[in-house]
Design an enzyme around this catalytic site. Structure first.
Site, PDB file in Angstrom:
ATOM      1  CG  HIS A  35      -0.263  -0.299   2.510  1.00 20.55           C
ATOM      2  ND1 HIS A  35       0.647   0.576   3.065  1.00 20.55           N
ATOM      3  CD2 HIS A  35      -0.320  -1.361   3.354  1.00 20.55           C
ATOM      4  CE1 HIS A  35       1.082   0.083   4.209  1.00 20.55           C
ATOM      5  NE2 HIS A  35       0.537  -1.094   4.398  1.00 20.55           N
ATOM      6  CD  GLU A  36      -2.088   4.394  -0.858  1.00 21.28           C
ATOM      7  OE1 GLU A  36      -2.181   3.373  -0.116  1.00 21.28           O
ATOM      8  OE2 GLU A  36      -3.053   4.842  -1.492  1.00 21.28           O
ATOM      9  CG  HIS A  38       4.339  -1.804   1.897  1.00 19.92           C
ATOM     10  ND1 HIS A  38       3.004  -2.113   1.975  1.00 19.92           N
ATOM     11  CD2 HIS A  38       4.948  -2.532   2.861  1.00 19.92           C
ATOM     12  CE1 HIS A  38       2.807  -3.001   2.938  1.00 19.92           C
ATOM     13  NE2 HIS A  38       3.968  -3.265   3.501  1.00 19.92           N
ATOM     14  CD  GLN A  62       7.318 -11.395  10.368  1.00 19.14           C
ATOM     15  OE1 GLN A  62       8.351 -11.442   9.704  1.00 19.14           O
ATOM     16  NE2 GLN A  62       6.645 -10.273  10.522  1.00 19.14           N
ATOM     17  CE  LYS A 150       0.346   0.170  11.494  1.00 21.37           C
ATOM     18  NZ  LYS A 150       0.756  -1.118  10.969  1.00 21.37           N
ATOM     19  CG  ASP A 151       5.299  -2.528  11.777  1.00 20.48           C
ATOM     20  OD1 ASP A 151       4.303  -2.871  12.424  1.00 20.48           O
ATOM     21  OD2 ASP A 151       5.329  -2.566  10.534  1.00 20.48           O
ATOM     22  CB  ILE A 177       1.892   6.474   4.742  1.00 17.02           C
ATOM     23  CG1 ILE A 177       3.362   6.652   4.346  1.00 17.02           C
ATOM     24  CG2 ILE A 177       0.961   7.052   3.680  1.00 17.02           C
ATOM     25  CD1 ILE A 177       3.805   8.092   4.135  1.00 17.02           C
TER      26      ILE A 177
END
Ligand code: PAF
Length: 285
Positions: A35-36, A38, A62, A150-151, A177
């Site tokens: 998505h945006e 990435h 994981q 984000k992570d 984002i």
């Protein structure tokens, strides 16, 4: 033209050629369904490096038992089109057999930094992330690798692994984002029903509220997290897993007031979907 590689040997032969031509290499590791968020990592990598490799691999090591490994969204045709349009030189799309020997014995255990936040409910998660990321670093040998903020816990952990294991590369963290209403972009947002999607905006509202309190001088971590909790609890579809302020260095709760760079992070279930969001804050900046 973007090369599509399914084997380690194909990646290595492209890398050997690029190195012979004196080119720099950037790596964007992903689990696909791009998505945006990435896209912004790939754009940054294309801007910084001569050749960009995007890996698309849903990494089984994981995911814990009962997590969404099987149902994790996949759409390789869309991913490839996005990588081509963004100017990636190579997309690495291996299957699990290519990357993991059935009798593999080596693990990477991230001590300390993986004990709080997402590590509490996902005890094997960060060891699995470190293992696959270390393998990708060895296969691609990038000069730079790009990860989203984000992570945030993942980003701090990978930086620590790179330092501790002397990987000769730079980790570039890129900003979150967001959708127009503030929700952080995530492949898992596709799990949300219409009403859950509307409710999910509460995460970014709580993050904005906490950030504003810190910006305006509040230094008591409990005051900030209590205000954020109250906001989230007003949303009937939201169930808090954690709302925490931790030091960026140790990923542990602070003893007292905010006097060092912190990460404020939240994990909230909206229906059955677990979403995360965060902000970094430095009181001395
Ligand atoms: O952030 C992700 O998508 C994954 O954890 C990563 C870094 C690609 C490793 O599988």
């Amino acid at each position: 033209m973007t090369i599509v590689a399914h084997s380690i040997a194909e990646v290595r032969s492209a890398v050997i050629q690029w190195r012979a031509e004196g080119k720099s290499i950037g790596l964007v590791p992903t689990m696909g369904f791009l998505h945006e968020g990435h896209q912004s990592l790939i754009d940054q990598a294309v801007c910084d490096c001569d050749c960009v490799v995007v890996s698309v691999f849903v990494n089984p090591t994981q995911f814990g038992p009962g997590e969404d490994l099987e149902s994790y969204p996949r759409d390789f045709d869309h991913d490839l089109a996005l990588c081509q349009a963004a100017g990636a030189a190579l997309v690495f799309h291996p299957d699990a057999e290519e990357l993991y020997y059935p009798n593999r014995s080596t693990i990477i255990h991230m001590a300390d930094l993986s004990e709080e936040l997402c590590g509490k409910s996902r005890p094997i998660h960060f060891d699995g992330v470190c293992l696959i990321v270390a393998k990708l670093f060895n296969i691609v040998t990038p000069d730079r690798a790009y990860f989203g903020q984000k992570d945030a816990q993942q980003l701090l952990i990978i930086k620590r692994m790179v330092r501790d294991l002397n990987f000769p590369l730079e980790i570039v963290g890129c900003p979150i984002i967001r959708e127009s209403d503030g929700l952080a972009k995530s492949s898992r947002n596709t799990y949300l029903s219409e009403s859950e999607r509307a409710a999910a905006v509460v995460l970014s509202q709580a993050i904005a509220q906490g950030h504003k309190l810190a910006d305006s001088g509040e230094r008591d971590p409990r005051a900030i997290t209590a205000a954020m909790r109250t906001t989230i609890e007003r949303e009937p579809l939201a169930n808090i897993e954690y709302v925490e302020i931790v030091s960026q260095e140790h990923i542990k709760p602070l003893d007292g007031l905010i006097d060092q760079p912190i990460l404020c992070a939240i994990a909230v279930r909206i229906g059955t979907t677990r979403l995360i969001d965060n902000f970094f804050f430095d009181p001395n900046a």
